[in-house]
Write an enzyme that holds these catalytic residues in place. Structure first.
Site, mmCIF file in Angstrom:
data_model
loop_
_atom_site.group_PDB
_atom_site.id
_atom_site.type_symbol
_atom_site.label_atom_id
_atom_site.label_comp_id
_atom_site.label_asym_id
_atom_site.label_seq_id
_atom_site.Cartn_x
_atom_site.Cartn_y
_atom_site.Cartn_z
ATOM 1 N N ARG A 178 -8.125 7.258 4.628
ATOM 2 C CA ARG A 178 -8.233 7.392 6.080
ATOM 3 C C ARG A 178 -8.262 8.870 6.417
ATOM 4 O O ARG A 178 -7.434 9.640 5.902
ATOM 5 C CB ARG A 178 -7.026 6.748 6.770
ATOM 6 C CG ARG A 178 -7.067 5.236 6.775
ATOM 7 C CD ARG A 178 -5.800 4.648 7.339
ATOM 8 N NE ARG A 178 -4.638 5.021 6.536
ATOM 9 C CZ ARG A 178 -3.384 4.802 6.885
ATOM 10 N NH1 ARG A 178 -3.111 4.223 8.036
ATOM 11 N NH2 ARG A 178 -2.394 5.170 6.091
ATOM 12 N N GLU A 201 4.572 7.136 2.523
ATOM 13 C CA GLU A 201 5.414 5.947 2.675
ATOM 14 C C GLU A 201 4.880 4.844 1.776
ATOM 15 O O GLU A 201 3.771 4.934 1.249
ATOM 16 C CB GLU A 201 5.441 5.472 4.135
ATOM 17 C CG GLU A 201 4.056 5.080 4.638
ATOM 18 C CD GLU A 201 4.081 4.045 5.756
ATOM 19 O OE1 GLU A 201 5.134 3.457 6.039
ATOM 20 O OE2 GLU A 201 2.999 3.799 6.316
ATOM 21 N N SER A 210 -3.007 -3.028 5.869
ATOM 22 C CA SER A 210 -4.338 -3.401 6.362
ATOM 23 C C SER A 210 -5.440 -2.505 5.796
ATOM 24 O O SER A 210 -5.183 -1.601 5.015
ATOM 25 C CB SER A 210 -4.334 -3.379 7.883
ATOM 26 O OG SER A 210 -3.890 -2.142 8.330
ATOM 27 N N GLU A 238 7.042 0.629 11.778
ATOM 28 C CA GLU A 238 5.736 0.582 11.121
ATOM 29 C C GLU A 238 4.642 0.572 12.178
ATOM 30 O O GLU A 238 4.888 0.233 13.329
ATOM 31 C CB GLU A 238 5.609 -0.695 10.280
ATOM 32 C CG GLU A 238 6.595 -0.815 9.142
ATOM 33 C CD GLU A 238 6.452 0.280 8.124
ATOM 34 O OE1 GLU A 238 5.317 0.752 7.893
ATOM 35 O OE2 GLU A 238 7.482 0.700 7.559
ATOM 36 N N GLY A 239 3.439 0.907 11.755
ATOM 37 C CA GLY A 239 2.283 0.702 12.622
ATOM 38 C C GLY A 239 1.783 1.954 13.312
ATOM 39 O O GLY A 239 0.821 1.905 14.068
ATOM 40 N N ARG A 243 0.857 -1.199 0.000
ATOM 41 C CA ARG A 243 0.000 0.000 0.000
ATOM 42 C C ARG A 243 0.884 1.236 0.000
ATOM 43 O O ARG A 243 1.688 1.448 0.895
ATOM 44 C CB ARG A 243 -0.926 0.035 1.220
ATOM 45 C CG ARG A 243 -2.168 0.933 0.984
ATOM 46 C CD ARG A 243 -3.020 1.114 2.241
ATOM 47 N NE ARG A 243 -2.252 1.783 3.247
ATOM 48 C CZ ARG A 243 -2.212 1.420 4.543
ATOM 49 N NH1 ARG A 243 -2.921 0.405 4.971
ATOM 50 N NH2 ARG A 243 -1.461 2.075 5.403
ATOM 51 N N ASN A 294 4.221 0.751 2.020
ATOM 52 C CA ASN A 294 4.169 -0.382 2.945
ATOM 53 C C ASN A 294 4.313 -1.698 2.207
ATOM 54 O O ASN A 294 3.603 -1.939 1.224
ATOM 55 C CB ASN A 294 2.843 -0.382 3.691
ATOM 56 C CG ASN A 294 2.713 0.812 4.621
ATOM 57 O OD1 ASN A 294 3.409 0.911 5.622
ATOM 58 N ND2 ASN A 294 1.848 1.747 4.253
ATOM 59 N N LYS A 323 11.703 10.321 11.226
ATOM 60 C CA LYS A 323 11.112 8.984 11.264
ATOM 61 C C LYS A 323 12.134 7.899 11.558
ATOM 62 O O LYS A 323 13.151 7.796 10.874
ATOM 63 C CB LYS A 323 10.473 8.645 9.916
ATOM 64 C CG LYS A 323 9.341 9.551 9.513
ATOM 65 C CD LYS A 323 8.667 8.986 8.264
ATOM 66 C CE LYS A 323 7.498 9.842 7.849
ATOM 67 N NZ LYS A 323 6.794 9.249 6.690
ATOM 68 N N LYS A 331 11.842 2.767 5.761
ATOM 69 C CA LYS A 331 11.837 4.206 5.440
ATOM 70 C C LYS A 331 13.209 4.660 4.945
ATOM 71 O O LYS A 331 13.300 5.583 4.140
ATOM 72 C CB LYS A 331 11.340 4.985 6.644
ATOM 73 C CG LYS A 331 9.870 4.606 6.882
ATOM 74 C CD LYS A 331 9.169 5.294 7.968
ATOM 75 C CE LYS A 331 7.680 4.992 7.901
ATOM 76 N NZ LYS A 331 7.300 3.644 8.357
HETATM 77 P P1 ADP Z 1 3.886 4.232 9.701
HETATM 78 O O1 ADP Z 1 4.659 3.247 8.906
HETATM 79 O O2 ADP Z 1 4.075 4.084 11.161
HETATM 80 O O3 ADP Z 1 2.441 4.283 9.284
HETATM 81 P P2 ADP Z 1 4.134 6.813 8.359
HETATM 82 O O4 ADP Z 1 5.330 7.216 7.587
HETATM 83 O O5 ADP Z 1 2.940 6.446 7.575
HETATM 84 O O6 ADP Z 1 4.547 5.650 9.371
HETATM 85 O O7 ADP Z 1 3.755 7.985 9.340
HETATM 86 C C1 ADP Z 1 2.628 7.926 10.184
HETATM 87 C C2 ADP Z 1 1.716 9.120 9.950
HETATM 88 O O8 ADP Z 1 2.433 10.334 10.123
HETATM 89 C C3 ADP Z 1 1.137 9.206 8.546
HETATM 90 O O9 ADP Z 1 -0.046 8.436 8.431
HETATM 91 C C4 ADP Z 1 0.858 10.697 8.411
HETATM 92 O O10 ADP Z 1 -0.371 11.045 9.051
HETATM 93 C C5 ADP Z 1 1.987 11.315 9.211
HETATM 94 N N1 ADP Z 1 3.108 11.666 8.319
HETATM 95 C C6 ADP Z 1 4.135 10.882 7.968
HETATM 96 N N2 ADP Z 1 4.973 11.513 7.120
HETATM 97 C C7 ADP Z 1 4.457 12.731 6.920
HETATM 98 C C8 ADP Z 1 4.859 13.875 6.157
HETATM 99 N N3 ADP Z 1 5.981 13.871 5.437
HETATM 100 N N4 ADP Z 1 4.066 14.965 6.198
HETATM 101 C C9 ADP Z 1 2.942 14.998 6.935
HETATM 102 N N5 ADP Z 1 2.513 13.962 7.688
HETATM 103 C C10 ADP Z 1 3.257 12.840 7.687
HETATM 104 MG MG MG Z 2 3.984 2.021 7.317
HETATM 105 MG MG MG Z 3 1.704 4.837 7.462
#
Ligand code: ADP
Ligand code: MG
Ligand code: MG
Length: 516
Positions: free
Chosen positions: A492, A150, A157, A399-400, A129, A152, A395, A329
């Site tokens: 979402r 990101e 899910s 994950e999660g 995803r 995945n 970051k 990441k």
């Molecule tokens: P995970 O793998 O834990 O889901 P993400 O990279 O998706 O990690 O980050 C979690 C959440 O943080 C994302 O769903 C988003 O809401 C926010 N986020 C992550 N990166 C960014 C970004 N570059 N700009 C704005 N919000 C972000």
């Molecule tokens: Mg993720």
């Molecule tokens: Mg995410």
């Protein structure tokens, strides 16, 4: 390039009575159609479910950018497949500094290294995803852009609940016409088809079929106490009813009791049924992980040896250790370095399949991504993080949801990391992180968010994250993919004040799009 400048004010106005009616219809639909989560402390067996977090209205999304996200998914799939096949690259990027400073990534990489030369199954399956936010530039008059959050490669899910959310909104339209509040909501053409449940189940079935044994089953590796269990059960029922494939569910901790590898050159994965111990064991065609993506899934060495046992088997892994590592990441950040993206995309049969326009379209979805190392770029990133933290998110390789460090929290966090001791010759801990420019979603959108069956008091702006699912089945002995396609979408939506986006961790709701 998109010429979408803005989105309509949202949601349309409803009277309190209209809102109450939508809530009633949505809640009963959710409960009876399995758009549900287990309650916080479920009994065993469960005797109740609650509606999964939902929005009463779908959320407007620019059609052009939605189409773009869907269109480029096969290129993203191919990109991550090619990364997964590049042992030398993963060793350098994930086995190098990252493994020195991040214990979880180190164990993943070590496990892979330990078994990779003796793997018997050449096929691997990815249910991916790719997640995006809309970005509104500070510059006046610049159109909205699609920016990737990101990619995945494990436990992607909400495919089932997402398909149901689209159906739920379609039902609210059909039964109430949203009280004539909005032309956009009244128009069936605004609602795109979304078959994420069927398409992801088909991906698992394609893996199963490629394994080539009619009586083999699929193993779902699950977390103990998972509340988002119906999202998984829907996949299980779809596999049984549409494809005639049986699913066995086990947690990591249960597997050693019931699983073994056949004493044959192929090392088939065999699972005994505890309720029928004398029956022949079931052979597993595909291992599908809805666990194993976070350190808490491996509280002791035992879970790691279970992971290794599964990896060594002849079953097709969804994902393999290599594919999980490719989704880190850190890999996303390295892809943003000059030349890396085109190098990977044009490999193998990518040379015939993709052109420089594909590279351009993928690159357009990148936002600023920086290493936290000692290179010139890394030093510049450190300066930016300390001096202009409001523009960034830091970051770790996790994950999660719930793991990132945002804005003003970054400088003290980095200072603390630097103060913590590292062994002589070890790289600084900050090298396990990446720095990413914050994507700035458009302002002025709201929605009616329902959590635990009640409308939330959220009166503020919302932010919506679009996910595009993808399926890739591929062999590390051949070029390209056996299967490479998109597999539906997810939206979402969360309150703007909440930085993290996970539905399961309680921040966002499962939504769907109306295209403008
Ligand atoms: P995970 O793998 O834990 O889901 P993400 O990279 O998706 O990690 O980050 C979690 C959440 O943080 C994302 O769903 C988003 O809401 C926010 N986020 C992550 N990166 C960014 C970004 N570059 N700009 C704005 N919000 C972000
Ligand atoms: Mg993720
Ligand atoms: Mg995410």
């Amino acid at each position: 390039m998109s010429n979408v400048m803005s989105l309509p004010p949202w949601p349309p106005a409803f009277t309190p009575e209209q809102q109450a009616k939508l809530l009633l219809l949505a809640s009963t639909y959710a409960l009876s159609r399995g758009f549900t989560l287990l309650p916080p402390s479920p009994t065993n067996p469960p005797t109740s479910a609650i509606p999964a977090p939902l929005s009463l209205c779908p959320t407007p999304f620019p059609r052009e950018l939605y189409d773009l996200a869907v269109r480029i998914q096969p290129a993203y799939n191919a990109l991550y497949v090619n990364i997964t096949k590049d042992v030398e690259f993963l060793d350098r990027v994930m086995g190098g500094v990252v493994s020195k400073v991040d214990e979880f990534q180190r164990e993943l990489w070590r496990c892979w290294k330990e078994c990779r030369d003796e793997l018997v199954q050449p096929l691997q399956l990815g249910l991916f995803r790719s997640d995006y936010l809309l970005h509104e530039s500070q510059e006046q008059g610049k159109p909205l852009e699609l920016k990737q959050v990101e990619f995945n490669t494990i436990s992607s899910s909400f495919g089932a609940l997402s398909e149901l959310a689209g159906k739920l909104h379609g039902y609210l339209r059909a039964s109430t016409n949203y009280f004539g509040s909005s032309e956009l909501l009244s128009n069936p053409q605004s609602y795109p088809e979304n078959d994420s449940l069927r398409s992801l189940a088909r991906g698992l079935a394609e893996g199963w079929k490629a394994y080539g044994k009619n009586d083999a089953k699929i193993l779902f590796v699950c977390q103990e106490g998972e509340r988002n269990v119906f999202d998984q059960k829907w996949l299980e029922w779809e596999l049984l009813e549409e494809h005639g494939i049986h699913v066995i569910r086990h947690t990591f901790d249960e597997i050693p009791t019931y699983a073994r590898l056949a004493d044959t050159p192929k090392r088939e994965l065999l699972i005994t049924d505890p309720l029928q111990p004398s029956a022949p064991a079931s052979e597993i065609a595909v291992v599908y992980y809805r666990a194993g993506y976070t350190p808490t899934d491996y509280p002791s060495k035992q879970q790691w040896s279970t992971r290794l046992l599964l990896e060594r088997s002849n079953a097709i892994k969804c994902p393999s250790l290599a594919l999980q590592l490719a989704g880190a990441k850190k890999v996303q950040q390295v892809l943003a370095e000059p030349g890396v993206l085109e190098d990977f995309l044009f490999r193998g049969d990518g040379q015939q399949q993709f052109v420089s326009k594909d590279v351009e379209e993928l690159r357009q979805t990148f936002t600023g991504l920086y290493p936290m190392d000692n290179t010139e770029l890394g030093k510049e990133a450190y300066r930016l993080a300390m001096e202009e933290p409001e523009k960034f998110v830091l970051k770790p390789q996790r994950e999660g949801g719930g793991n990132n460090i945002y804005r003003q929290d970054i400088p003290p966090f980095l200072r603390k990391l630097e103060a913590s001791p590292t062994a002589p010759g070890e790289p600084p801990k900050k090298e396990g992180y990446i720095l990413m420019s914050l994507i700035e979603p458009p302002q002025g959108l709201r929605n009616l968010l329902v959590k635990g069956g009640s409308l939330t008091a959220n009166e503020g702006d919302v932010v919506s994250e679009l996910g595009i699912y993808g399926v890739a089945l591929f062999s590390d002995r051949d070029e390209g993919c056996v299967v490479n396609r998109g597999a539906g979408t997810l939206l979402r939506t969360k309150g703007r004040e909440s930085d993290e986006g996970g539905v399961a961790v309680g921040y966002s709701v499962v939504d769907s799009v109306v295209l403008v």
